[in-house]
Design a protein around this motif. Structure first.
Motif, PDB file in Angstrom:
ATOM      1  N   UNK A 147       9.736   4.190 -11.850  1.00 58.15           N
ATOM      2  CA  UNK A 147       8.647   4.791 -11.184  1.00 58.15           C
ATOM      3  C   UNK A 147       8.305   6.207 -11.397  1.00 58.15           C
ATOM      4  N   UNK A 148       9.559   6.620 -11.564  1.00 61.89           N
ATOM      5  CA  UNK A 148       9.614   8.308 -11.785  1.00 61.89           C
ATOM      6  C   UNK A 148       9.291   8.608 -13.301  1.00 61.89           C
ATOM      7  N   UNK A 149       9.070   7.623 -14.221  1.00 62.40           N
ATOM      8  CA  UNK A 149       8.773   7.722 -15.575  1.00 62.40           C
ATOM      9  C   UNK A 149      10.202   8.358 -16.402  1.00 62.40           C
ATOM     10  N   UNK A 150      11.094   7.660 -16.004  1.00 66.31           N
ATOM     11  CA  UNK A 150      12.434   7.983 -16.563  1.00 66.31           C
ATOM     12  C   UNK A 150      12.613   6.901 -17.612  1.00 66.31           C
ATOM     13  N   UNK A 151      13.274   7.138 -18.816  1.00 63.76           N
ATOM     14  CA  UNK A 151      13.520   6.192 -19.904  1.00 63.76           C
ATOM     15  C   UNK A 151      15.366   5.990 -19.638  1.00 63.76           C
ATOM     16  N   UNK A 152      15.858   4.964 -19.512  1.00 63.53           N
ATOM     17  CA  UNK A 152      17.143   4.804 -19.252  1.00 63.53           C
ATOM     18  C   UNK A 152      17.986   4.307 -20.490  1.00 63.53           C
ATOM     19  N   UNK A 153      19.103   4.854 -20.913  1.00 60.23           N
ATOM     20  CA  UNK A 153      19.852   4.329 -22.020  1.00 60.23           C
ATOM     21  C   UNK A 153      21.330   4.643 -21.350  1.00 60.23           C
ATOM     22  N   UNK A 154      22.366   3.768 -21.994  1.00 61.13           N
ATOM     23  CA  UNK A 154      23.672   3.904 -21.769  1.00 61.13           C
ATOM     24  C   UNK A 154      24.087   5.630 -21.945  1.00 61.13           C
ATOM     25  N   UNK A 155      23.534   6.286 -22.701  1.00 66.00           N
ATOM     26  CA  UNK A 155      23.683   7.816 -22.966  1.00 66.00           C
ATOM     27  C   UNK A 155      23.000   8.514 -21.913  1.00 66.00           C
ATOM     28  N   UNK A 156      22.224   8.192 -21.203  1.00 68.73           N
ATOM     29  CA  UNK A 156      21.815   9.067 -19.928  1.00 68.73           C
ATOM     30  C   UNK A 156      20.392   8.609 -19.823  1.00 68.73           C
ATOM     31  N   UNK A 157      19.606   9.457 -19.101  1.00 70.25           N
ATOM     32  CA  UNK A 157      18.218   9.392 -18.663  1.00 70.25           C
ATOM     33  C   UNK A 157      17.251  10.435 -19.305  1.00 70.25           C
ATOM     34  N   UNK A 158      16.000   9.960 -19.693  1.00 74.27           N
ATOM     35  CA  UNK A 158      15.359  10.785 -20.792  1.00 74.27           C
ATOM     36  C   UNK A 158      13.938  10.368 -20.306  1.00 74.27           C
ATOM     37  N   UNK A 159      12.864  11.368 -20.956  1.00 74.99           N
ATOM     38  CA  UNK A 159      11.530  11.368 -20.611  1.00 74.99           C
ATOM     39  C   UNK A 159      10.971  10.075 -21.162  1.00 74.99           C
ATOM     40  N   UNK A 160       9.966   9.356 -20.344  1.00 70.77           N
ATOM     41  CA  UNK A 160       9.235   8.211 -20.940  1.00 70.77           C
ATOM     42  C   UNK A 160       8.840   8.163 -22.240  1.00 70.77           C
ATOM     43  N   UNK A 161       8.445   9.388 -22.908  1.00 68.30           N
ATOM     44  CA  UNK A 161       7.726   9.371 -24.070  1.00 68.30           C
ATOM     45  C   UNK A 161       8.795   8.684 -25.209  1.00 68.30           C
ATOM     46  N   UNK A 162      10.112   8.479 -24.790  1.00 68.39           N
ATOM     47  CA  UNK A 162      11.222   7.909 -25.789  1.00 68.39           C
ATOM     48  C   UNK A 162      10.657   6.372 -26.005  1.00 68.39           C
ATOM     49  N   UNK A 163       9.827   6.170 -25.089  1.00 64.28           N
ATOM     50  CA  UNK A 163       9.363   4.801 -25.234  1.00 64.28           C
ATOM     51  C   UNK A 163       8.683   4.524 -26.633  1.00 64.28           C
ATOM     52  N   UNK A 164       8.160   5.612 -27.294  1.00 64.30           N
ATOM     53  CA  UNK A 164       7.319   5.462 -28.495  1.00 64.30           C
ATOM     54  C   UNK A 164       8.022   5.870 -29.652  1.00 64.30           C
ATOM     55  N   UNK A 165       9.219   6.308 -29.369  1.00 67.89           N
ATOM     56  CA  UNK A 165      10.031   7.020 -30.468  1.00 67.89           C
ATOM     57  C   UNK A 165      10.851   6.172 -31.434  1.00 67.89           C
ATOM     58  N   UNK A 166      11.073   4.875 -31.022  1.00 66.33           N
ATOM     59  CA  UNK A 166      11.726   3.756 -31.739  1.00 66.33           C
ATOM     60  C   UNK A 166      13.138   3.897 -31.436  1.00 66.33           C
ATOM     61  N   UNK A 167      13.633   4.482 -30.580  1.00 67.36           N
ATOM     62  CA  UNK A 167      15.256   4.383 -30.048  1.00 67.36           C
ATOM     63  C   UNK A 167      15.579   3.280 -29.622  1.00 67.36           C
TER      64      UNK A 167
END
Length: 541
Positions: A147-167
């Motif tokens: 809801x806050x637009x945060x992209x979650x990974x085991x390595x931490x929390x990142x901006x939602x635009x990582x959704x489009x960066x193939x990670x």
């Protein structure tokens, strides 16, 4: 509900949570709205963890499911219920309190209880939650991040635009759905941590994961400082390789336990001369080419002691015992000052307790620094025999010359291993080691007394072998003859020194049994479910 714990790795557990005909494998992520549907509107559970005792006692009500527990209010969790710690996500803001609260909670609640941390699990934090004894999680925290637009990974929390960066290539990323991605990332990390838990290498994952978060590093170190608490949860041996890949490995409870047993239990052979030797990449050391050269050169004329990190001191007699033959460490030739100081302290204490007429240091580099510092502490003089490299012809000739005229030492591997493992001074006269490594057994008058467990380097006593160990490592059971593994409800008492993986003698009114502890003594006393001892043999009496 019944939580059947199948495997453990320190505070972490995996197993099956059963309720009637339904079951859930833990650790797991659940949908709180369905799994805990009757408790969603329960009032007065949101008491801050740091609230004073009076406030906790005023508002927290017993008798609800799951049972809300709080560091300031011990609440008995009924058999078959789940312990829920509200607001646990706030604990990471204060790592010292995280550990203090955890110890308080874990001390008050029965060992076979499942633990639920509501709204606390993120892909970057769930490893720590599992490693510190939590089993159940929900998606509340990751849904809030979505809801806050945060992209979650085991390595931490990142901006939602990582959704489009193939990670990430999950279904959520392919569908450009942040909520689905975050949920899948959490579930995947729980499953990933579960793999390390099953392998017995959760500590290795913890040391790697925590490097990206200072608070998590602090929690790990504060927990290590509470050795008496974490040691009782730590198995006495693991089947997986012990990987000492960071400085924090020096503080692992297995390392501290090894050092403690070395200094308080181990009985060395009677020897006037000690030779300090470097370790080897191959374990056990005596199987390596370098140590074959050392053994041939020493020729039994001195007590051989290996200097290594992170264990410090490994006498030849216990080189098979876990973790001496089961660790791996990066070899760079550089030992930092803290490492040298810790290991030198262990060596100094060992040399002060077991005084030799001569101490020969056949060492170089960091190991030589350890020996020199220990010698300064003890006020002894080292005889150095390395000319260029420990295995060079000149160095081995110097070692041979230094030992010229010394009498042979009667090495007693059996006494050394038994003293280290069982804290017992056993009369080993007439005992012989038969077979070739790794299939070794100890006999006396052709009667088997002990066999070597090749996975852990521990000795497994027969009933006759147990008769030589006068005390300790006993489990007392009720009046029945075990037909299979011994369950916790059948245990009346257990020696407090018993840890998961220890060899134990089971004693009952009409039966004796040998086996391996599947849980520590403190857990046997505080569990109503689960296997306490993996039975090997039974003898009626």
């Amino acid at each position: 509900m019944i939580f059947e714990i199948r495997s453990r790795d320190g505070l972490a557990r995996s197993g099956i949570l059963r309720e009637g005909e339904t079951s859930l494998r833990l650790p797991a992520v659940v949908d709180a709205s369905s799994f805990f549907s009757t408790s969603l509107d329960r009032p007065f559970t949101n008491v801050p963890l740091g609230a004073p005792q009076g406030l906790a006692e005023q508002y927290l009500v017993a008798g609800e499911h799951p049972t809300t527990v709080h560091p300031q209010k011990p609440v008995p969790v009924p058999d078959g219920d789940i312990a829920m710690v509200a607001n646990w996500h706030t604990a990471l803001q204060n790592p010292r309190q995280y550990v203090d609260w955890l110890i308080s909670l874990k001390t008050d609640v029965r060992a076979d209880t499942a633990w639920y941390a509501p709204a606390a699990a993120l892909p970057s934090t769930v490893w720590m939650l599992i490693a510190t004894g939590f089993d159940l999680f929900d998606t509340t925290a990751v849904d809030l991040k979505s809801a806050q637009g945060i992209f979650c990974l085991p390595e931490g929390e990142f901006p939602a635009d990582l959704l489009d960066q193939g990670v990430c290539a999950c279904q959520g990323c392919r569908d450009h759905d942040l909520k689905v991605h975050n949920r899948l990332a959490l579930e995947a990390e729980v499953n990933r941590v579960g793999v390390f838990l099953q392998k017995g290498q959760l500590r290795e994952l913890a040391e790697a994961r925590c490097r990206l978060n200072a608070a998590q590093v602090s929690v790990l170190r504060h927990l290590d400082n509470h050795y008496d608490f974490v040691e009782q949860w730590t198995p006495v041996a693991r089947t997986a390789t012990f990987k000492a890949n960071s400085g924090d490995s020096m503080n692992r409870p297995e390392v501290k336990r090894y050092m403690d047993r070395l200094l308080t239990r181990y009985i060395p052979p009677s020897a006037e001369v000690a030779v300090l030797l470097p370790c080897s990449a191959r374990k056990p050391y005596s199987r390596s080419q370098s140590h074959r050269k050392f053994i041939n050169t020493v020729a039994g004329r001195a007590h051989e002691i290996i200097i290594t990190s992170p264990l410090g001191v490994v006498p030849r007699e216990i080189e098979l015992c876990y973790p001496a033959a089961h660790y791996d460490v990066p070899v760079t030739g550089y030992w930092d000052r803290e490492e040298v100081a810790v290991l030198a302290d262990v060596l100094a204490k060992y040399l002060a307790k077991h005084q030799y007429r001569r101490v020969i240091a056949h060492l170089e580099g960091g190991a030589m620094q350890v020996a020199a510092m220990a010698a300064d502490i003890c006020g002894i003089t080292l005889e150095c025999t390395v000319r260029d490299h420990p295995t060079s012809g000149g160095s081995l000739s110097a070692l041979d010359a230094a030992l010229a005229g010394e009498r042979r030492v009667r090495s007693d591997q059996i006494k050394g291993m038994l003293s280290f493992q069982f804290d017992a001074d056993v009369d080993t006269a007439g005992m012989q080691v038969r077979g070739k490594f790794p299939r070794l057994s100890v006999m006396r008058n052709r009667r088997p007394l002990f066999s070597l467990d090749t996975t852990t380097g521990m000795l497994r006593p027969t009933f006759e072998g147990w008769s030589l160990i006068p005390r300790g490592y006993r489990v007392v059971i009720d009046d029945f003859v075990p037909q299979g593994d011994i369950l916790a409800p059948g245990v009346l008492s257990a020696d407090p020194v018993i840890r998961e993986g220890d060899e134990v003698l089971v004693e009952g009114p009409h039966a004796l049994a040998t086996g391996r502890a599947a849980m520590g003594a403190f857990e046997m006393a505080r569990s109503n479910h689960g296997v306490a001892v993996r039975r090997r043999k039974v003898m009626k009496r």
